[in-house]
Design a protein around this motif. Structure first.
Motif, PDB file in Angstrom:
ATOM      1  N   MET A  38       0.515   0.403  15.766  1.00 35.38           N
ATOM      2  CA  MET A  38       0.156   0.409  14.352  1.00 35.38           C
ATOM      3  C   MET A  38       0.564   1.717  13.694  1.00 35.38           C
ATOM      4  O   MET A  38       0.663   2.756  14.350  1.00 35.38           O
ATOM      5  N   LYS A  42      -0.996  -0.647   9.379  1.00 37.61           N
ATOM      6  CA  LYS A  42      -0.135  -1.827   9.429  1.00 37.61           C
ATOM      7  C   LYS A  42       0.236  -2.150  10.874  1.00 37.61           C
ATOM      8  O   LYS A  42       0.617  -1.269  11.644  1.00 37.61           O
ATOM      9  N   GLN A 112      -6.123  -7.661   7.198  1.00 39.45           N
ATOM     10  CA  GLN A 112      -6.331  -6.394   7.888  1.00 39.45           C
ATOM     11  C   GLN A 112      -6.708  -6.666   9.340  1.00 39.45           C
ATOM     12  O   GLN A 112      -7.436  -7.618   9.637  1.00 39.45           O
TER      13      GLN A 112
END
Length: 206
Positions: A38, A42, A112
């Motif tokens: 990540m 993201k 998310q």
């Protein structure tokens, strides 16, 4: 049971510029098999212990420096398969089985990352759903695929003062279904005998 009920929240992750050496150490020290990559919140990719297994042998050679210089970004798999946290666990199992993967990243309704669910998590869920972890006995009965058949078994168990912990079912043919019960009694053969007397086909115990 939903994915959010069994997932691991706040999973460990590394940046794409993390060395293969350091990523391997993170997995070893935390005893995990799946490591998300990540950056700035993201999700970029995923690495499993199988993905880096072929480089592990390099740790017994003098060339550890090469593994410290190569980044995990070179090994990561993308795109990453995901599942919504509000999906039932059987949907997660279907995705993992279809794509033959050992984990899924879990997303919320804002896309998310909120967790990770693995094959081990699903096995734990099955154990919980079947009630195997509770003091109980296994009773398997084949019933006609007709309304009221399951209710008859439930009523007989109630008459015997036996609580049903869990029920699983599978279709054997167009006319019959197998029901696997976990019941709270250690004298399961007595319960099976009563079912046979009532005309039910008990598969287990014999």
């Amino acid at each position: 049971m939903l994915v959010r009920d069994i997932m691991t929240r706040h999973p460990l992750s590394v940046q794409p510029d993390t060395s293969i050496h350091d990523a391997f150490l993170v997995m070893q020290e935390n005893q995990i098999r799946h490591l998300p990559i990540m950056q700035d919140g993201k999700l970029l990719g995923m690495v499993s212990n199988r993905d880096i297994r072929w480089v592990v042998s390099a740790f017994v050679t003098p060339d550890v420096k090469a593994l410290q210089e190569q980044t995990i970004e070179r090994l990561m798999v993308r795109p990453v398969l995901t599942v919504d946290e509000d999906q039932p666990i059987e949907e997660a199992a279907r995705i993992m089985r279809t794509h033959k993967v050992g984990s899924l990243m879990v997303l919320n309704d804002e896309d998310q990352v909120v967790g990770i669910v693995t094959g081990i998590d699903l096995l734990d869920a099955i154990i919980n759903l079947t009630g195997v972890h509770q003091p109980s006995s296994r009773l398997e009965v084949e019933l006609k695929s007709e309304p009221g058949e399951l209710a008859r078994v439930s009523q007989l168990m109630a008459n015997l003062g036996i609580n049903i912990v869990s029920v699983l079912t599978s279709q054997t043919d167009d006319q019959h279904q197998r029901f696997l019960f976990r019941i709270q009694t250690m004298n399961v053969r007595a319960a099976a005998h009563k079912l046979r007397e009532a005309g039910f086909q008990v598969v287990y115990p014999q």
